[in-house]
Design a protein around this motif. Structure first.
Motif, PDB file in Angstrom:
ATOM      1  N   ALA A 128      14.716  -3.281  -5.636  1.00  0.00           N
ATOM      2  CA  ALA A 128      14.503  -3.458  -7.153  1.00  0.00           C
ATOM      3  C   ALA A 128      13.265  -2.726  -7.624  1.00  0.00           C
ATOM      4  N   LEU A 129      13.311  -2.056  -8.923  1.00  0.00           N
ATOM      5  CA  LEU A 129      12.219  -1.258  -9.224  1.00  0.00           C
ATOM      6  C   LEU A 129      11.029  -2.082  -9.289  1.00  0.00           C
ATOM      7  N   PRO A 130      10.996  -3.127 -10.140  1.00  0.00           N
ATOM      8  CA  PRO A 130       9.651  -4.129 -10.179  1.00  0.00           C
ATOM      9  C   PRO A 130       9.063  -4.345  -9.182  1.00  0.00           C
ATOM     10  N   TYR A 131       9.984  -4.804  -7.957  1.00  0.00           N
ATOM     11  CA  TYR A 131       9.450  -5.154  -6.645  1.00  0.00           C
ATOM     12  C   TYR A 131       8.847  -3.796  -5.989  1.00  0.00           C
ATOM     13  N   HIS A 132       9.675  -2.903  -6.207  1.00  0.00           N
ATOM     14  CA  HIS A 132       9.225  -1.622  -5.516  1.00  0.00           C
ATOM     15  C   HIS A 132       7.936  -1.136  -6.145  1.00  0.00           C
ATOM     16  N   ILE A 133       7.456  -1.108  -7.393  1.00  0.00           N
ATOM     17  CA  ILE A 133       6.207  -0.845  -8.061  1.00  0.00           C
ATOM     18  C   ILE A 133       5.111  -1.921  -7.420  1.00  0.00           C
ATOM     19  N   TYR A 134       5.463  -2.997  -7.319  1.00  0.00           N
ATOM     20  CA  TYR A 134       4.671  -3.976  -6.754  1.00  0.00           C
ATOM     21  C   TYR A 134       4.314  -3.705  -5.009  1.00  0.00           C
ATOM     22  N   VAL A 135       5.248  -3.195  -4.392  1.00  0.00           N
ATOM     23  CA  VAL A 135       4.976  -2.728  -2.865  1.00  0.00           C
ATOM     24  C   VAL A 135       4.110  -1.562  -2.853  1.00  0.00           C
ATOM     25  N   VAL A 136       4.459  -0.409  -3.779  1.00  0.00           N
ATOM     26  CA  VAL A 136       3.614   0.695  -3.458  1.00  0.00           C
ATOM     27  C   VAL A 136       2.284   0.514  -4.235  1.00  0.00           C
ATOM     28  N   SER A 137       2.166  -0.313  -5.132  1.00  0.00           N
ATOM     29  CA  SER A 137       0.946  -0.465  -5.542  1.00  0.00           C
ATOM     30  C   SER A 137      -0.095  -1.431  -4.746  1.00  0.00           C
ATOM     31  N   ALA A 138       0.556  -2.368  -4.311  1.00  0.00           N
ATOM     32  CA  ALA A 138      -0.350  -3.315  -3.772  1.00  0.00           C
ATOM     33  C   ALA A 138      -0.154  -3.467  -2.182  1.00  0.00           C
ATOM     34  N   LYS A 139       0.889  -3.020  -1.573  1.00  0.00           N
ATOM     35  CA  LYS A 139       1.161  -3.465  -0.239  1.00  0.00           C
ATOM     36  C   LYS A 139       0.765  -2.315   0.706  1.00  0.00           C
ATOM     37  N   ILE A 140       0.345  -1.139   0.342  1.00  0.00           N
ATOM     38  CA  ILE A 140       0.193   0.081   1.106  1.00  0.00           C
ATOM     39  C   ILE A 140      -1.092   0.486   0.721  1.00  0.00           C
ATOM     40  N   PRO A 141      -1.479   1.361   1.680  1.00  0.00           N
ATOM     41  CA  PRO A 141      -3.023   1.960   1.239  1.00  0.00           C
ATOM     42  C   PRO A 141      -2.798   3.018   0.150  1.00  0.00           C
ATOM     43  N   GLN A 142      -3.788   2.791  -0.753  1.00  0.00           N
ATOM     44  CA  GLN A 142      -3.685   3.708  -2.082  1.00  0.00           C
ATOM     45  C   GLN A 142      -4.191   5.167  -1.825  1.00  0.00           C
ATOM     46  N   ASN A 143      -3.504   5.937  -2.684  1.00  0.00           N
ATOM     47  CA  ASN A 143      -3.739   7.537  -2.372  1.00  0.00           C
ATOM     48  C   ASN A 143      -3.194   8.226  -3.499  1.00  0.00           C
ATOM     49  N   GLU A 144      -3.674   9.539  -3.321  1.00  0.00           N
ATOM     50  CA  GLU A 144      -2.819  10.429  -4.838  1.00  0.00           C
ATOM     51  C   GLU A 144      -1.147  10.249  -4.695  1.00  0.00           C
ATOM     52  N   TYR A 145      -0.743  10.466  -3.401  1.00  0.00           N
ATOM     53  CA  TYR A 145       0.745  10.635  -3.178  1.00  0.00           C
ATOM     54  C   TYR A 145       1.419   9.171  -3.625  1.00  0.00           C
ATOM     55  N   THR A 146       0.841   8.013  -3.304  1.00  0.00           N
ATOM     56  CA  THR A 146       1.434   6.654  -3.749  1.00  0.00           C
ATOM     57  C   THR A 146       1.403   6.627  -5.217  1.00  0.00           C
ATOM     58  N   SER A 147       0.306   7.068  -5.665  1.00  0.00           N
ATOM     59  CA  SER A 147       0.032   6.846  -7.080  1.00  0.00           C
ATOM     60  C   SER A 147       1.146   7.688  -7.904  1.00  0.00           C
ATOM     61  N   ARG A 148       1.584   8.960  -7.514  1.00  0.00           N
ATOM     62  CA  ARG A 148       2.765   9.521  -8.149  1.00  0.00           C
ATOM     63  C   ARG A 148       4.033   8.736  -8.012  1.00  0.00           C
ATOM     64  N   MET A 149       4.109   8.002  -6.733  1.00  0.00           N
ATOM     65  CA  MET A 149       5.366   7.091  -6.661  1.00  0.00           C
ATOM     66  C   MET A 149       5.316   5.934  -7.940  1.00  0.00           C
ATOM     67  N   GLN A 150       4.064   5.493  -7.908  1.00  0.00           N
ATOM     68  CA  GLN A 150       4.009   4.093  -8.817  1.00  0.00           C
ATOM     69  C   GLN A 150       4.413   4.704 -10.276  1.00  0.00           C
ATOM     70  N   TYR A 151       3.862   5.711 -10.735  1.00  0.00           N
ATOM     71  CA  TYR A 151       3.881   6.087 -12.087  1.00  0.00           C
ATOM     72  C   TYR A 151       5.353   6.711 -12.195  1.00  0.00           C
ATOM     73  N   GLY A 152       5.943   7.349 -11.229  1.00  0.00           N
ATOM     74  CA  GLY A 152       7.476   7.821 -11.563  1.00  0.00           C
ATOM     75  C   GLY A 152       8.199   6.805 -11.631  1.00  0.00           C
ATOM     76  N   THR A 153       8.047   5.481 -10.810  1.00  0.00           N
ATOM     77  CA  THR A 153       8.962   4.512 -10.652  1.00  0.00           C
ATOM     78  C   THR A 153       8.654   3.700 -12.003  1.00  0.00           C
ATOM     79  N   ALA A 154       7.589   3.468 -12.467  1.00  0.00           N
ATOM     80  CA  ALA A 154       7.326   2.916 -13.928  1.00  0.00           C
ATOM     81  C   ALA A 154       7.984   3.549 -14.949  1.00  0.00           C
ATOM     82  N   PHE A 155       7.935   5.036 -14.876  1.00  0.00           N
ATOM     83  CA  PHE A 155       8.485   5.853 -15.808  1.00  0.00           C
ATOM     84  C   PHE A 155      10.005   5.373 -15.819  1.00  0.00           C
TER      85      PHE A 155
END
Lengths: 353, 278
Positions: A300-327
């Protein structure tokens, strides 16, 4: 300021123009207070939206044809491989990387970033399924109980207590519903982490909103319409079906719009009941029986945002994913809301008072 | 014989003419109210009311606000059933010989026989056509020819046909107040009741619209038994054959309208109609 024509006026008349009094000053200060407060809220909301649209837009859209990042919208989340080969740098998701390696015929060492490649199609599908199913359950149960409460039940202490409990239920934090859903549906009913457990958990969470708003809209229907139908030989249910529900429906839908936005956006209730962090198959793939459909977890989208922003190491590539998903998520919620509003306008037009 | 529970038999009797003499007999009592006590919760609203309402006559209920006239009217088609705290103390109301508060009586059948027009005109937010046929549709009648026929007959019956025949599909709420009230009457006629109860039908209307509704009542009384509650004594005098005066939940006096207005027997009646109180 005294102008020329004012000089001819009597002192009493002149006093009408007045001086800046204390009352006037307070008026001005209060007015600016309201104005600044409103602008501040608008600015906050705007900065959030602009941030998401700007950064998310870079993920969702691209400069060359077809201008929309198709892989992001239709693919599954994958590991991203970043590497250099023959002097060029590449960013490829796992499946593309394997093909590339095959063709190159050499071993390539790459940096890998979990969840940063591929797309979010399973999350979109999962969120839509969760919203549709849980709203169907919530509207059915909610309208049934609202009809009972507003039309059939006898007013009194019991009814007031029931109403109060429903209102209180609306204030319960969503994580509590999540844990309730896990205890009740996942464990006690043995449904495991599944769509149906998520549906009921989310439905229970929005039920208070749906019930109280539906009841409100039904009670707003003039008693005269009920009386008139009954006096024409309608049974109570006929009167409700023909002369209360149709006119209350726009109001009920309005309330469910709020419900939809809440259901789509909640992470806590589905965390333990319905959501998988990663699942390769789409909900309709690999089903042994048709009813297995209901007993599978989804992304699910909200849970995916949570996973990519809180459960994995952060870097420029994950941040793209987070914003894309939020969009995409914002876009879907706006879309669902728009549909409900259009439906409501159509219904209002059909029954003009 | 029970008319309410035994509709078919009655109908066939009417058709074969067996009831003919009885139906045409003038001044046959259609509604009988005897020793009727009525309560809202602990508060008694009606005290020992006794009256006979004759067939195909207009009976007016008059009296000051809160005297129980509307309450009694709403008892005749059991609309008071909808109020939780309402209950009957003693006595009974019979319509056509049937005790309407008998457990076996179906309120739906009763209300089809005893139609009602409310104080505030309350057309449904549907088209004029759908307003009229509502009572038929909920009975499951959907044949277009039957509905069309009924719309024309009832709107003519309610003296509204000429004004709306070209715009039957516009909303009932687009009509003027007086037209709306006549639409409500047409709607009530569509279910072919024997009795029409009117609860201050003109209180929200201007004099012109009121005159039209009163004219309508005159034409309707040839075929329907009408009971009308009114605050307007001139109206009672104009439209009714019998007038009943209520005061504080009691029926003070009921008599021929002329009698009530010319030479009332009770002092309270005289005081009320001469405007000394109320």
């Amino acid at each position: 300021m005294v102008t020329k024509e004012m000089e001819t006026l009597s002192p009493e008349a002149l006093s009408l123009f007045g001086k800046p009094t204390k009352a006037k000053l307070i008026e001005r200060v209060v007015f600016w207070g309201f104005r600044v407060g409103t602008y501040f809220v608008l600015a906050c909301a705007a900065s959030i939206f602009i941030d998401i649209f700007y950064k998310g837009g870079k993920t969702v859209f691209q400069s060359e044809y077809p201008f929309i990042n198709v892989e992001f919208l239709t693919g599954s989340p994958q590991t991203l491989h970043v590497f250099e080969h023959d002097g060029a740098s590449y960013e490829l998701s796992d499946s593309d990387f394997r093909v590339f390696k095959e063709e190159a015929g050499v071993s390539i060492v790459s940096d890998t970033y979990a969840y940063s490649g591929g797309g979010i199609w399973p999350c979109i599908v999962g969120t839509v399924l969760l919203v549709v199913g849980s709203m169907a359950i919530a509207l059915t149960l909610g309208i049934l109980s609202a009809i009972f409460l507003s039309e059939y039940s006898k007013p009194g202490k019991v009814l007031n207590a029931v109403r109060l409990s429903i209102l209180n239920l609306a204030g319960v934090p969503s994580i509590v519903f999540g844990i309730f859903g896990m205890g009740m549906f996942v464990l006690a009913f043995g449904w495991n982490v599944s769509l149906i457990a998520g549906w009921f958990t989310l439905a229970f969470m929005v039920l208070p909103i749906v019930i109280s708003a539906s009841e409100e809209s039904m009670r707003a229907i003039p008693q005269g319409l009920r009386d008139a139908s009954l006096a024409l030989g309608a049974s109570k249910w006929t009167a409700i079906r023909t002369n209360v529900l149709p006119y209350a429906m726009p109001g009920i839908l309005t309330s469910s719009i709020i419900g939809v936005a809440r259901v789509a956006g909640e992470t806590a209730p589905i965390m333990f009941t319905a959501a998988y962090a990663l699942r390769d198959q789409l909900p309709w793939q690999g089903l042994e029986h048709w009813y297995d459909f209901f007993f599978q977890g989804v992304m699910a989208l909200p849970y995916h945002i949570y996973v990519v922003s809180a459960k994995i190491p952060q870097n420029e590539y994950t941040s793209r994913m987070q914003y894309g998903t939020a969009f995409v998520f914002l876009f879907i919620v706006a879309g669902i809301t728009l549909i409900s509003i259009l439906l409501r306008i159509r219904m209002r037009k059909k029954y003009r008072w | 014989m029970s008319l309410v529970t035994d509709k078919l038999t009655t109908k066939s009797l009417i058709e074969t003419g067996e009831l003919y003499s009885e139906m045409t007999e003038i001044n046959r009592s259609l509604i009988n109210i005897s020793n009727f006590d009525f309560f809202y919760g602990e508060k008694q609203a009606l005290f020992d009311v006794n009256m006979d309402i004759k067939e195909r006559e207009v009976t007016a209920f008059i009296g000051p606000s809160g005297c129980g006239k509307s309450t009694l009217l709403r008892c005749i088609n059991r609309m008071n059933d909808l109020i939780d705290v309402a209950r009957i103390g003693s006595g009974k109301i019979t319509v056509n010989g049937v005790d309407i508060y008998d457990d076996r009586v179906d309120t739906i059948e009763l209300r089809k026989r005893v139609g009602m027009v409310f104080q505030k005109s309350n057309p449904f937010p549907k088209s004029i056509y759908e307003n009229v046929v509502y009572g038929l549709r909920i009975q499951g009648i959907s044949r277009k020819s039957k509905l069309d026929e009924s719309v024309e007959r009832c709107l003519k019956g309610a003296a509204l046909w000429e004004e709306v025949k070209d715009r039957l599909d516009t909303s009932g709420l687009s009509l003027s107040g007086g037209q709306q009230q006549r639409l409500c009457i047409a709607r009530a006629l569509a279910v072919e009741p024997d009795i029409l109860l009117m609860d201050e039908p003109c209180s929200a209307l201007d004099p012109v619209a009121t005159a039209k509704v009163e004219e309508l009542i005159h034409t309707l009384k040839d075929r329907y038994t009408i009971v009308i509650v009114t605050h307007n004594m001139q109206q009672a005098a104009r439209v009714s054959e019998k007038t009943a005066f209520f005061y504080l939940g009691k029926l003070i006096e009921m008599n021929a309208t002329d009698q009530i207005f010319m030479s009332p027997e009770k002092e309270q009646t005289e005081a009320y109609i001469s405007g000394r109180f109320g």
